[in-house]
Design a protein around this motif. Structure first.
Motif, PDB file in Angstrom:
ATOM      1  N   MET A 151       1.588-103.811 -79.792  1.00 52.45           N
ATOM      2  CA  MET A 151       0.201-103.983 -79.362  1.00 52.45           C
ATOM      3  C   MET A 151      -0.708-104.276 -80.549  1.00 52.45           C
ATOM      4  O   MET A 151      -1.576-105.155 -80.489  1.00 52.45           O
ATOM      5  CB  MET A 151      -0.274-102.722 -78.630  1.00 52.45           C
ATOM      6  CG  MET A 151      -1.761-102.703 -78.312  1.00 52.45           C
ATOM      7  SD  MET A 151      -2.315-104.050 -77.226  1.00 52.45           S
ATOM      8  CE  MET A 151      -2.050-103.284 -75.614  1.00 52.45           C
ATOM      9  N   LEU A 152      -0.505-103.552 -81.639  1.00 54.67           N
ATOM     10  CA  LEU A 152      -1.320-103.792 -82.830  1.00 54.67           C
ATOM     11  C   LEU A 152      -1.095-105.204 -83.374  1.00 54.67           C
ATOM     12  O   LEU A 152      -2.037-105.882 -83.793  1.00 54.67           O
ATOM     13  CB  LEU A 152      -1.002-102.750 -83.905  1.00 54.67           C
ATOM     14  CG  LEU A 152      -1.309-101.295 -83.531  1.00 54.67           C
ATOM     15  CD1 LEU A 152      -0.884-100.358 -84.659  1.00 54.67           C
ATOM     16  CD2 LEU A 152      -2.789-101.115 -83.216  1.00 54.67           C
ATOM     17  N   ASP A 185      -4.695-112.014 -82.313  1.00 54.27           N
ATOM     18  CA  ASP A 185      -5.908-112.430 -81.614  1.00 54.27           C
ATOM     19  C   ASP A 185      -7.149-112.366 -82.490  1.00 54.27           C
ATOM     20  O   ASP A 185      -8.247-112.714 -82.032  1.00 54.27           O
ATOM     21  CB  ASP A 185      -6.122-111.558 -80.369  1.00 54.27           C
ATOM     22  CG  ASP A 185      -5.128-111.878 -79.262  1.00 54.27           C
ATOM     23  OD1 ASP A 185      -4.461-112.925 -79.346  1.00 54.27           O
ATOM     24  OD2 ASP A 185      -5.030-111.076 -78.305  1.00 54.27           O
ATOM     25  N   GLY A 186      -6.987-111.901 -83.744  1.00 54.76           N
ATOM     26  CA  GLY A 186      -8.092-111.975 -84.688  1.00 54.76           C
ATOM     27  C   GLY A 186      -8.685-110.665 -85.141  1.00 54.76           C
ATOM     28  O   GLY A 186      -9.662-110.663 -85.910  1.00 54.76           O
ATOM     29  N   GLU A 234      -7.739-100.195 -88.142  1.00 60.38           N
ATOM     30  CA  GLU A 234      -7.939 -98.809 -88.569  1.00 60.38           C
ATOM     31  C   GLU A 234      -9.003 -98.120 -87.714  1.00 60.38           C
ATOM     32  O   GLU A 234      -8.874 -96.930 -87.391  1.00 60.38           O
ATOM     33  CB  GLU A 234      -8.323 -98.763 -90.048  1.00 60.38           C
ATOM     34  CG  GLU A 234      -7.189 -99.178 -90.986  1.00 60.38           C
ATOM     35  CD  GLU A 234      -5.918 -98.375 -90.749  1.00 60.38           C
ATOM     36  OE1 GLU A 234      -6.013 -97.128 -90.668  1.00 60.38           O
ATOM     37  OE2 GLU A 234      -4.839 -98.986 -90.644  1.00 60.38           O
ATOM     38  N   SER A 235     -10.038 -98.848 -87.338  1.00 63.88           N
ATOM     39  CA  SER A 235     -11.062 -98.307 -86.453  1.00 63.88           C
ATOM     40  C   SER A 235     -10.457 -97.935 -85.099  1.00 63.88           C
ATOM     41  O   SER A 235     -10.769 -96.881 -84.526  1.00 63.88           O
ATOM     42  CB  SER A 235     -12.194 -99.317 -86.261  1.00 63.88           C
ATOM     43  OG  SER A 235     -13.112 -98.882 -85.284  1.00 63.88           O
ATOM     44  N   LEU A 236      -9.600 -98.811 -84.607  1.00 60.24           N
ATOM     45  CA  LEU A 236      -8.934 -98.563 -83.325  1.00 60.24           C
ATOM     46  C   LEU A 236      -8.076 -97.302 -83.381  1.00 60.24           C
ATOM     47  O   LEU A 236      -8.123 -96.462 -82.479  1.00 60.24           O
ATOM     48  CB  LEU A 236      -8.078 -99.773 -82.949  1.00 60.24           C
ATOM     49  CG  LEU A 236      -7.257 -99.660 -81.661  1.00 60.24           C
ATOM     50  CD1 LEU A 236      -8.178 -99.502 -80.451  1.00 60.24           C
ATOM     51  CD2 LEU A 236      -6.355-100.887 -81.494  1.00 60.24           C
ATOM     52  N   LYS A 237      -7.305 -97.168 -84.432  1.00 60.61           N
ATOM     53  CA  LYS A 237      -6.453 -95.988 -84.567  1.00 60.61           C
ATOM     54  C   LYS A 237      -7.286 -94.707 -84.608  1.00 60.61           C
ATOM     55  O   LYS A 237      -6.940 -93.708 -83.971  1.00 60.61           O
ATOM     56  CB  LYS A 237      -5.595 -96.098 -85.825  1.00 60.61           C
ATOM     57  CG  LYS A 237      -4.508 -97.168 -85.777  1.00 60.61           C
ATOM     58  CD  LYS A 237      -3.748 -97.207 -87.097  1.00 60.61           C
ATOM     59  CE  LYS A 237      -2.671 -98.262 -87.110  1.00 60.61           C
ATOM     60  NZ  LYS A 237      -1.965 -98.318 -88.417  1.00 60.61           N
TER      61      LYS A 237
END
Length: 336
Positions: A186-187, A193-194, A201-204
């Motif tokens: 997924m990452l 996709d950009g 890192e923000s997502l994690k």
């Protein structure tokens, strides 16, 4: 006791949508590769006209394919579809009549369990239980991310089950509820996709933080706005907060007595037969405490972000079976 391994045809969504197989040949491939003995199908995906207009020919195709491959029907996955209309939720009586043909078809096809969804309210469950009892089919409410065994909607269902007191009402745990990491696949898709490394890192951080799923997504999206991240991957990242749950895997013990089937959800299996994103060793320890044999469908959902030419669902399910067998041990896998 033990777990009977198997597969849901949902794992092969990419191959199915690509037109590589029809229903009979897909089941044949599952049988040829030894990915049973259990077999689960998704009604609205696998059967044209489901549930009211499935032809006798299609029913025969399904049953013949299951029989000739020595497979065991485990679960027919139904849909609640309470939001079919944009202007209002489906009311209780309409929900009951929507579920009725799905349950009755499961009986006709020989499936002992119908997977239901969290959209069925306690009122609907009470009204639909006699239909299931008459058909001799158990209804298994799927506990899927972002829900868990002790989230409010599932607690309400558990309380309804206690009040109704029927052997035909149970749960289908889905291991997406209790993940330990975002799948690397997924990452990687988000990177393609950009989404920048700062965005990753923000997502994690947001995923690992406490709070409700969409609150955490909101914080992530706001930070991505400040970072200037593109809209496409930020929007797609909503799936991270709805598909990958952060509930406590030990909580599955609270529903073990009412488990009627299991969704062995997974996204990745390493060469050493472990899953980076889901702690299968610990989960199998919990489910080895079952006091009876229960079926489990290997449910690979990497097709949410991978194409058919990137990963074979058949190979992934085979690795999942090997991993589960490793953690369950010889005595923990039911032989049919």
């Amino acid at each position: 006791m033990s777990i009977m391994l198997g597969n849901t045809l949902y794992s092969m969504t990419n191959e199915w949508l690509a037109g590589q197989y029809d229903l009979g040949s897909l089941i044949d491939e599952v049988g040829k590769r030894g990915l049973g003995p259990g077999i689960e199908i998704i009604g609205f995906q696998s059967l044209r006209g489901f549930p009211n207009r499935v032809s006798d020919e299609e029913i025969k195709t399904l049953r013949d394919a299951i029989d000739r491959n020595g497979l065991v029907p485990t679960s027919l996955a139904s849909n609640a579809d309470i939001a079919l209309r944009a202007d209002q939720w489906m009311d209780a009586d309409r929900s009951v009549e929507y579920m009725r043909p799905q349950i009755e078809l499961a009986e006709r096809l020989g499936f002992p369990v119908v997977r239901t969804q969290i959209g069925l309210t306690p009122e609907v469950l009470e009204k639909v239980e006699p239909i299931a009892a008459k058909a001799g089919v158990k209804l298994g409410m799927e506990v899927h991310a972002p829900e868990g065994p002790n989230t409010p909607k599932v607690i309400a269902t558990r309380e309804a089950y206690d009040r109704i007191g029927s052997e035909y009402l149970g749960f289908v745990p889905d291991f997406s509820s209790c993940m330990r990491a975002i799948p690397v696949g997924m990452l990687d898709k988000l990177r393609r996709d950009g989404l920048s490394e700062a965005g990753i890192e923000s997502l994690k951080r947001a995923w690992e933080a406490p709070g409700a799923p969409f609150q955490r997504y909101g914080r992530f999206a706001a930070e991505c706005g400040e970072l200037g991240e593109p809209e496409l991957p930020v929007g797609f990242a909503r799936l991270v907060f709805t598909m990958f749950g952060r509930e406590n895997l030990e909580d599955w013990r609270d529903v073990l007595p009412q488990v009627v089937h299991i969704h062995g959800k997974f996204y990745d299996v390493d060469d050493d037969l472990t899953s980076p994103s889901i702690d299968y060793e610990s989960i199998m320890k919990v489910f080895s405490e079952l006091d009876r044999t229960v079926s489990m469908s290997s449910e690979w959902e990497g097709h949410a972000y991978l194409d058919a030419d990137e990963e074979s669902a058949f190979d992934m399910v085979a690795k999942h079976h090997a991993m589960c067998s490793r953690f369950l041990g010889e005595g923990g896998v039911a032989r049919v």
